[in-house]
Design a protein around this motif. Sequence first.
Motif, PDB file in Angstrom:
ATOM      1  N   ILE A 140      64.076  10.554  52.131  1.00  0.00           N
ATOM      2  CA  ILE A 140      63.604  10.286  53.491  1.00  0.00           C
ATOM      3  C   ILE A 140      63.598   8.782  53.710  1.00  0.00           C
ATOM      4  N   THR A 141      64.365   8.331  54.703  1.00  0.00           N
ATOM      5  CA  THR A 141      64.458   6.898  54.978  1.00  0.00           C
ATOM      6  C   THR A 141      63.620   6.481  56.182  1.00  0.00           C
ATOM      7  N   ASP A 142      63.402   7.433  57.113  1.00  0.00           N
ATOM      8  CA  ASP A 142      62.650   7.118  58.324  1.00  0.00           C
ATOM      9  C   ASP A 142      62.176   8.417  58.968  1.00  0.00           C
ATOM     10  N   SER A 143      61.581   8.294  60.154  1.00  0.00           N
ATOM     11  CA  SER A 143      61.037   9.460  60.835  1.00  0.00           C
ATOM     12  C   SER A 143      62.120  10.470  61.210  1.00  0.00           C
ATOM     13  N   GLN A 144      63.277   9.969  61.645  1.00  0.00           N
ATOM     14  CA  GLN A 144      64.353  10.872  62.036  1.00  0.00           C
ATOM     15  C   GLN A 144      64.874  11.673  60.851  1.00  0.00           C
ATOM     16  N   SER A 145      65.041  11.026  59.720  1.00  0.00           N
ATOM     17  CA  SER A 145      65.546  11.744  58.554  1.00  0.00           C
ATOM     18  C   SER A 145      64.534  12.769  58.054  1.00  0.00           C
ATOM     19  N   LEU A 146      63.232  12.496  58.252  1.00  0.00           N
ATOM     20  CA  LEU A 146      62.212  13.479  57.898  1.00  0.00           C
ATOM     21  C   LEU A 146      62.337  14.705  58.802  1.00  0.00           C
ATOM     22  N   LYS A 147      62.487  14.463  60.091  1.00  0.00           N
ATOM     23  CA  LYS A 147      62.684  15.583  61.015  1.00  0.00           C
ATOM     24  C   LYS A 147      63.895  16.404  60.626  1.00  0.00           C
TER      25      LYS A 147
END
Length: 425
Positions: free
Chosen positions: A374-381
Amino acid sequence: MTMNYNKQKQKTTYWRGIFSGLVGALVLGLTFLLIGYGFNYRVQPVHSQEQPLSSTDFENTITSVVDKTRDAVVTVSNYQNQQNLQNALPFPYNQFQNQEDSQGQEQGQDGGIDLDKFDSQQVLTATGSGVVYKVDGKTAYIVTNHHVIDGADSVEVTMANGDTLEAKIVGSDSLSDLAVLSIDASKVTQTIEFAKSEDVKVGNIAIAIGSPIGSEYASSVTQGIVSGLDRQEQVDSDGDGNPDWEMTVLQTDAAINPGNSGGALVNSQGKLIGINSSKLADETIEGMGFAIPADDVAKIAQELEENGQIVRPQLGVSMYDLSAISLNSRQEVLKLDENTTDGAIVVEVVAGSAAEEAGLQQYDVITKVNDTDITDSQSLKKALYDYKVGDTITVTYLREGKQATAKITLKAPNNQTNTMQGSQN
């Protein structure tokens, strides 16, 4: 007498030998000739296989695909209620509202245009394209883009032959930018079969069919190739000006214009490889259009048919990108070393959420979902949306610089609205 007879016999034998030798040589020669011809015949490639596809063959391929698919591509019209119709009407009709004529009468009375009766009427707000992909009994299903029917109070579908039908919105999803409509199947003459995305290669023929600019140019066909796969496109689904989703699309150089949205991108077999959704528009850019891949379309369309919406799992946290905060904050507040730059910060944990039940806390930094970094919020989503409600995942996170893991059983959100940067999931 005996000697003469023997001489004659010798002469006869001599000529017979010569004749037999000639016949033998001839037979042997013919045999080698036939063997050689047969060998050459067997090993020589068929001449037509050495030739490139002719222009006639290429044209026949295109026209065959168009004949097979064009009637399955429709024009989609978005109608919305317009309370102040005069603002939507072109000059001079918008001048009639509240103006007095030369006799002191308001236009709209005694022979003028009475706009009051138009107050609750619907006006055409947007047009796009759609693809008939399924007929089930008396109902036909159409897939289009969410942005084509977004905000619609009613939707109409115009078939390739000009017939116009009322359409029902079965379901729509802003993140995937897909929507499913249903119409009466009696007017449907063709459907388009989905291709498998794994079979789509860069360089494949790509044929776009749709209604660029509007219904006036319905069933327009443009042709190009698949220019790229797995391109990432930023999506602002909530309209706040900040991208909150990253969509995977395929790239084509087939001409894609406003109105092509929701239309078909098909291959040389007439199978749907994508739903046209967007393009890069700039005077310095040419031939960069994008389509949602067929596998994603098929998956989303099926769920929209069944549920009317896409139910995505949520952790129940508000997030912020770790890369968006200063080095000092990462070190002083989060207790991270200077080399840790990737992750999604938990800004808030929703009460009663899956995250709270698993023990996640404010300022935890999520770095993995199962084996996905996970690099950021978008990648978590994006990582979460690979799973379904009820699935259990392992989340790796940093708390004050120390790594820990939590088993989390994913829950459905209370609603489908996400806020991002800070983003909720």
